[in-house]
Design an enzyme around this catalytic site. Structure first.
Site, PDB file in Angstrom:
ATOM      1  N   ASN A   1      26.965 -28.420 -45.507  1.00 43.93           N
ATOM      2  CA  ASN A   1      28.258 -28.698 -46.138  1.00 43.93           C
ATOM      3  C   ASN A   1      28.893 -29.958 -45.556  1.00 43.93           C
ATOM      4  O   ASN A   1      28.619 -30.333 -44.412  1.00 43.93           O
ATOM      5  CB  ASN A   1      29.196 -27.498 -45.964  1.00 43.93           C
ATOM      6  CG  ASN A   1      28.615 -26.240 -46.596  1.00 43.93           C
ATOM      7  OD1 ASN A   1      27.751 -26.324 -47.476  1.00 43.93           O
ATOM      8  ND2 ASN A   1      29.038 -25.081 -46.129  1.00 43.93           N
TER       9      ASN A   1
ATOM     10  N   ASP B   1      32.339 -30.467 -45.798  1.00 46.74           N
ATOM     11  CA  ASP B   1      33.790 -30.218 -45.863  1.00 46.74           C
ATOM     12  C   ASP B   1      34.473 -30.106 -44.499  1.00 46.74           C
ATOM     13  O   ASP B   1      35.697 -29.995 -44.418  1.00 46.74           O
ATOM     14  CB  ASP B   1      34.070 -28.945 -46.703  1.00 46.74           C
ATOM     15  CG  ASP B   1      33.287 -27.722 -46.193  1.00 46.74           C
ATOM     16  OD1 ASP B   1      32.873 -26.896 -47.041  1.00 46.74           O
ATOM     17  OD2 ASP B   1      33.073 -27.599 -44.964  1.00 46.74           O
TER      18      ASP B   1
ATOM     19  N   HIS C   1      24.003 -33.102 -43.984  1.00 50.07           N
ATOM     20  CA  HIS C   1      24.236 -33.949 -45.153  1.00 50.07           C
ATOM     21  C   HIS C   1      25.504 -34.779 -45.031  1.00 50.07           C
ATOM     22  O   HIS C   1      26.026 -35.263 -46.030  1.00 50.07           O
ATOM     23  CB  HIS C   1      24.279 -33.087 -46.426  1.00 50.07           C
ATOM     24  CG  HIS C   1      22.956 -32.428 -46.723  1.00 50.07           C
ATOM     25  ND1 HIS C   1      22.852 -31.306 -47.523  1.00 50.07           N
ATOM     26  CD2 HIS C   1      21.706 -32.704 -46.309  1.00 50.07           C
ATOM     27  CE1 HIS C   1      21.575 -30.949 -47.601  1.00 50.07           C
ATOM     28  NE2 HIS C   1      20.858 -31.765 -46.868  1.00 50.07           N
TER      29      HIS C   1
ATOM     30  N   CYS D   1      29.539 -48.525 -44.753  1.00 53.79           N
ATOM     31  CA  CYS D   1      29.165 -49.678 -45.589  1.00 53.79           C
ATOM     32  C   CYS D   1      27.949 -49.316 -46.439  1.00 53.79           C
ATOM     33  O   CYS D   1      26.968 -48.777 -45.918  1.00 53.79           O
ATOM     34  CB  CYS D   1      28.823 -50.873 -44.685  1.00 53.79           C
ATOM     35  SG  CYS D   1      28.207 -52.277 -45.611  1.00 53.79           S
TER      36      CYS D   1
ATOM     37  N   THR E   1      23.381 -20.046 -48.660  1.00 51.20           N
ATOM     38  CA  THR E   1      22.549 -21.136 -49.171  1.00 51.20           C
ATOM     39  C   THR E   1      21.467 -20.592 -50.085  1.00 51.20           C
ATOM     40  O   THR E   1      20.933 -19.509 -49.860  1.00 51.20           O
ATOM     41  CB  THR E   1      21.917 -21.956 -48.024  1.00 51.20           C
ATOM     42  OG1 THR E   1      21.237 -23.094 -48.567  1.00 51.20           O
ATOM     43  CG2 THR E   1      20.940 -21.132 -47.203  1.00 51.20           C
TER      44      THR E   1
HETATM   45  C1  BV8 Z   1      14.929 -36.351 -49.017  1.00 53.49           C
HETATM   46  C2  BV8 Z   1      25.162 -34.401 -51.026  1.00 53.49           C
HETATM   47  C3  BV8 Z   1      13.154 -37.686 -48.511  1.00 53.49           C
HETATM   48  C4  BV8 Z   1      26.428 -34.194 -50.355  1.00 53.49           C
HETATM   49  C5  BV8 Z   1      23.238 -33.001 -51.336  1.00 53.49           C
HETATM   50  C6  BV8 Z   1      10.771 -31.103 -54.922  1.00 53.49           C
HETATM   51  C7  BV8 Z   1      10.537 -30.160 -53.950  1.00 53.49           C
HETATM   52  C8  BV8 Z   1      11.156 -30.238 -52.710  1.00 53.49           C
HETATM   53  C9  BV8 Z   1      12.045 -31.270 -52.434  1.00 53.49           C
HETATM   54  C10 BV8 Z   1      12.279 -32.189 -53.415  1.00 53.49           C
HETATM   55  C11 BV8 Z   1      11.646 -32.126 -54.647  1.00 53.49           C
HETATM   56  N1  BV8 Z   1      12.087 -33.168 -55.373  1.00 53.49           N
HETATM   57  C12 BV8 Z   1      12.970 -33.889 -54.642  1.00 53.49           C
HETATM   58  C13 BV8 Z   1      13.060 -33.310 -53.466  1.00 53.49           C
HETATM   59  C14 BV8 Z   1      13.873 -33.731 -52.339  1.00 53.49           C
HETATM   60  C15 BV8 Z   1      15.322 -33.345 -52.542  1.00 53.49           C
HETATM   61  C16 BV8 Z   1      15.491 -31.875 -52.866  1.00 53.49           C
HETATM   62  O1  BV8 Z   1      15.438 -31.035 -51.979  1.00 53.49           O
HETATM   63  N2  BV8 Z   1      15.708 -31.557 -54.148  1.00 53.49           N
HETATM   64  C17 BV8 Z   1      15.844 -30.150 -54.503  1.00 53.49           C
HETATM   65  C18 BV8 Z   1      17.034 -29.961 -55.420  1.00 53.49           C
HETATM   66  C19 BV8 Z   1      14.547 -29.692 -55.169  1.00 53.49           C
HETATM   67  N3  BV8 Z   1      15.915 -33.606 -51.254  1.00 53.49           N
HETATM   68  C20 BV8 Z   1      16.374 -34.831 -50.972  1.00 53.49           C
HETATM   69  O2  BV8 Z   1      16.385 -35.743 -51.755  1.00 53.49           O
HETATM   70  C21 BV8 Z   1      16.831 -35.024 -49.535  1.00 53.49           C
HETATM   71  N4  BV8 Z   1      16.253 -36.230 -49.050  1.00 53.49           N
HETATM   72  O3  BV8 Z   1      14.152 -35.484 -49.303  1.00 53.49           O
HETATM   73  O4  BV8 Z   1      14.560 -37.567 -48.656  1.00 53.49           O
HETATM   74  C22 BV8 Z   1      12.790 -39.045 -48.277  1.00 53.49           C
HETATM   75  C23 BV8 Z   1      11.505 -39.251 -47.865  1.00 53.49           C
HETATM   76  C24 BV8 Z   1      11.105 -40.510 -47.609  1.00 53.49           C
HETATM   77  C25 BV8 Z   1      11.986 -41.561 -47.788  1.00 53.49           C
HETATM   78  C26 BV8 Z   1      13.284 -41.337 -48.225  1.00 53.49           C
HETATM   79  C27 BV8 Z   1      13.702 -40.062 -48.474  1.00 53.49           C
HETATM   80  C28 BV8 Z   1      18.344 -35.120 -49.474  1.00 53.49           C
HETATM   81  C29 BV8 Z   1      18.935 -33.787 -49.851  1.00 53.49           C
HETATM   82  C30 BV8 Z   1      20.458 -33.825 -49.704  1.00 53.49           C
HETATM   83  C31 BV8 Z   1      21.072 -34.038 -51.046  1.00 53.49           C
HETATM   84  N5  BV8 Z   1      22.518 -33.983 -50.931  1.00 53.49           N
HETATM   85  N6  BV8 Z   1      24.555 -33.107 -51.356  1.00 53.49           N
HETATM   86  C32 BV8 Z   1      27.389 -33.547 -51.307  1.00 53.49           C
HETATM   87  O5  BV8 Z   1      27.808 -34.221 -52.265  1.00 53.49           O
HETATM   88  O6  BV8 Z   1      27.724 -32.380 -51.060  1.00 53.49           O
HETATM   89  S1  BV8 Z   1      22.507 -31.583 -51.883  1.00 53.49           S
HETATM   90  C33 BV8 Z   1      23.519 -30.236 -51.990  1.00 53.49           C
HETATM   91  O7  BV8 Z   1      22.616 -29.122 -51.886  1.00 53.49           O
HETATM   92  C34 BV8 Z   1      24.519 -30.001 -50.894  1.00 53.49           C
HETATM   93  O8  BV8 Z   1      24.343 -30.764 -49.730  1.00 53.49           O
HETATM   94  C35 BV8 Z   1      24.295 -28.514 -50.587  1.00 53.49           C
HETATM   95  O9  BV8 Z   1      24.780 -28.141 -49.380  1.00 53.49           O
HETATM   96  C36 BV8 Z   1      22.829 -28.492 -50.646  1.00 53.49           C
HETATM   97  C37 BV8 Z   1      22.157 -27.164 -50.630  1.00 53.49           C
HETATM   98  O10 BV8 Z   1      22.739 -26.360 -51.631  1.00 53.49           O
HETATM   99  P1  BV8 Z   1      23.403 -24.961 -51.132  1.00 53.49           P
HETATM  100  O11 BV8 Z   1      24.339 -25.270 -50.031  1.00 53.49           O
HETATM  101  O12 BV8 Z   1      22.335 -23.977 -50.848  1.00 53.49           O
HETATM  102  O13 BV8 Z   1      24.262 -24.566 -52.391  1.00 53.49           O
HETATM  103  P2  BV8 Z   1      23.764 -23.794 -53.698  1.00 53.49           P
HETATM  104  O14 BV8 Z   1      24.829 -23.932 -54.725  1.00 53.49           O
HETATM  105  O15 BV8 Z   1      22.361 -24.204 -54.036  1.00 53.49           O
HETATM  106  O16 BV8 Z   1      23.683 -22.257 -53.237  1.00 53.49           O
HETATM  107  C38 BV8 Z   1      24.877 -21.600 -52.896  1.00 53.49           C
HETATM  108  C39 BV8 Z   1      24.500 -20.210 -52.400  1.00 53.49           C
HETATM  109  O17 BV8 Z   1      25.703 -19.535 -52.006  1.00 53.49           O
HETATM  110  C40 BV8 Z   1      23.824 -19.343 -53.443  1.00 53.49           C
HETATM  111  O18 BV8 Z   1      22.696 -18.695 -52.867  1.00 53.49           O
HETATM  112  C41 BV8 Z   1      24.896 -18.282 -53.792  1.00 53.49           C
HETATM  113  O19 BV8 Z   1      24.328 -17.025 -54.090  1.00 53.49           O
HETATM  114  C42 BV8 Z   1      25.657 -18.219 -52.489  1.00 53.49           C
HETATM  115  N7  BV8 Z   1      27.055 -17.764 -52.602  1.00 53.49           N
HETATM  116  C43 BV8 Z   1      27.883 -17.816 -53.688  1.00 53.49           C
HETATM  117  N8  BV8 Z   1      29.090 -17.288 -53.368  1.00 53.49           N
HETATM  118  C44 BV8 Z   1      29.020 -16.920 -52.044  1.00 53.49           C
HETATM  119  C45 BV8 Z   1      27.728 -17.219 -51.564  1.00 53.49           C
HETATM  120  N9  BV8 Z   1      27.340 -16.969 -50.301  1.00 53.49           N
HETATM  121  C46 BV8 Z   1      28.244 -16.390 -49.488  1.00 53.49           C
HETATM  122  N10 BV8 Z   1      29.499 -16.077 -49.866  1.00 53.49           N
HETATM  123  C47 BV8 Z   1      29.917 -16.326 -51.129  1.00 53.49           C
HETATM  124  N11 BV8 Z   1      31.170 -15.988 -51.512  1.00 53.49           N
END
Ligand code: BV8
Length: 253
Positions: A101, A103, A118, A126, A191
């Site tokens: 997160n 925040d 993140h 910059c 997550t």
């Molecule tokens: C990189 C920016 C490499 C900040 C974010 C295919 C397979 C594997 C990986 C990849 C792929 N294709 C591409 C990739 C890589 C990609 C990736 O993982 N994509 C995913 C979507 C498949 N990753 C990247 O690009 C990363 N960088 O790999 O670089 C590289 C290599 C060489 C050279 C250069 C680079 C960078 C990843 C970071 C992206 N930035 N956010 C912002 O604006 O916030 S991602 C975003 O997802 C947030 O950061 C967030 O935190 C993160 C994870 O999501 P979650 O936190 O899990 O949130 P989500 O909504 O998914 O789930 C919420 C959960 O809460 C649910 O389970 C729900 O049930 C639960 N919930 C709901 N209510 C509650 C609750 N839990 C408790 N209490 C409640 N009340």
């Protein structure tokens, strides 16, 4: 649930605990998750708002989106789950929060060791990384609707967050890998376990036979490697877990 809480408490009564959190941790503070039906990505394409290409295409649009999220995050308060995690600092010898997160609610709740995989919406840097990666903090004008120019080179500045396709900050990543290797147990809260390389830390923990307790209202990709899944909201279940841990430790001594 009581028996599961007691089982989880036994697993988490350790010397070194990692708490790994995602957007669900802040849901009970009124902040949207990403992939729930009403989540952030429901109305905003990640490639337009959370990627370098999206920023290059329309820096103003991205900057305004983050300015709006920054205001929401500033108005939000740490919930009872954040506060319970902060209280673990006084209960266990070594607690590290590894969060996806941006925040800063863990810090505002009082957690003393927080690794932001993140980045943070409250820092900006910059967009050309003109002097390495200094982050200029904090954002001077929260009402700022236009990207601020870098005071050093004049290029546009951008939020200090990790976008898709970007590497995670090397120092933070290395710190997280070390904490996972050294820990005795991991508490995973809110997550989906979808985003890499962040989620790979949990698979590393499991491959090193660390105990893993998950708090989530529903099963996730991580549930298959969790020793205990406590199905519930972070704001309710994490305080209940803290109470069970205190009770367990009192019963021991
Ligand atoms: C990189 C920016 C490499 C900040 C974010 C295919 C397979 C594997 C990986 C990849 C792929 N294709 C591409 C990739 C890589 C990609 C990736 O993982 N994509 C995913 C979507 C498949 N990753 C990247 O690009 C990363 N960088 O790999 O670089 C590289 C290599 C060489 C050279 C250069 C680079 C960078 C990843 C970071 C992206 N930035 N956010 C912002 O604006 O916030 S991602 C975003 O997802 C947030 O950061 C967030 O935190 C993160 C994870 O999501 P979650 O936190 O899990 O949130 P989500 O909504 O998914 O789930 C919420 C959960 O809460 C649910 O389970 C729900 O049930 C639960 N919930 C709901 N209510 C509650 C609750 N839990 C408790 N209490 C409640 N009340």
């Amino acid at each position: 649930m009581k028996a599961l809480l007691q089982q989880a408490a036994r697993l988490l009564d350790v010397q070194r605990l990692v708490v790994f959190t995602g957007a669900g941790m802040s849901k009970d503070s009124g902040l949207d998750t990403f992939r729930d039906a009403d989540g952030v990505w429901a109305n905003n394409a990640p490639q337009d708002y959370a990627s370098p290409e999206g920023f290059r295409r329309n820096p103003r649009k991205v900057w305004r989106w983050y300015a709006q999220r920054r205001r929401q995050m500033l108005e939000a308060e740490p919930n009872a789950g954040h506060k319970a995690i902060a209280r673990l600092d006084a209960l266990l010898p070594h607690v590290t929060v590894i969060t996806q997160n941006i925040d800063e609610l863990h810090q505002r709740a009082g957690s003393s060791r927080v690794l932001e995989l993140h980045g943070s919406v409250h820092r900006y840097k910059c967009s050309k990384n003109c002097r390495g990666t200094p982050t200029l903090t904090p954002v001077p004008e929260l009402t700022q609707e236009e990207p601020l120019p870098c005071p050093n080179c004049g290029a546009l500045t951008r939020p200090d967050v990790v976008w898709f396709g970007e590497m995670l900050p090397a120092d933070v990543w290395e710190g997280a890998v070390l904490e996972i290797a050294a820990c005795d147990a991991v508490l995973v809260v809110g997550t989906s376990g979808l985003v890499e390389p962040a989620a790979s830390l949990l698979w590393r923990a499991k491959s090193r036979r660390k105990a893993l307790v998950e708090v989530n209202p529903e099963p996730t990709l991580i549930s298959s490697i969790a020793d205990v899944l406590l199905q519930g909201k972070a704001g309710e279940t994490v305080p209940a877990l803290l109470a069970a841990l205190k009770e367990y430790r009192t019963g021991l001594h």
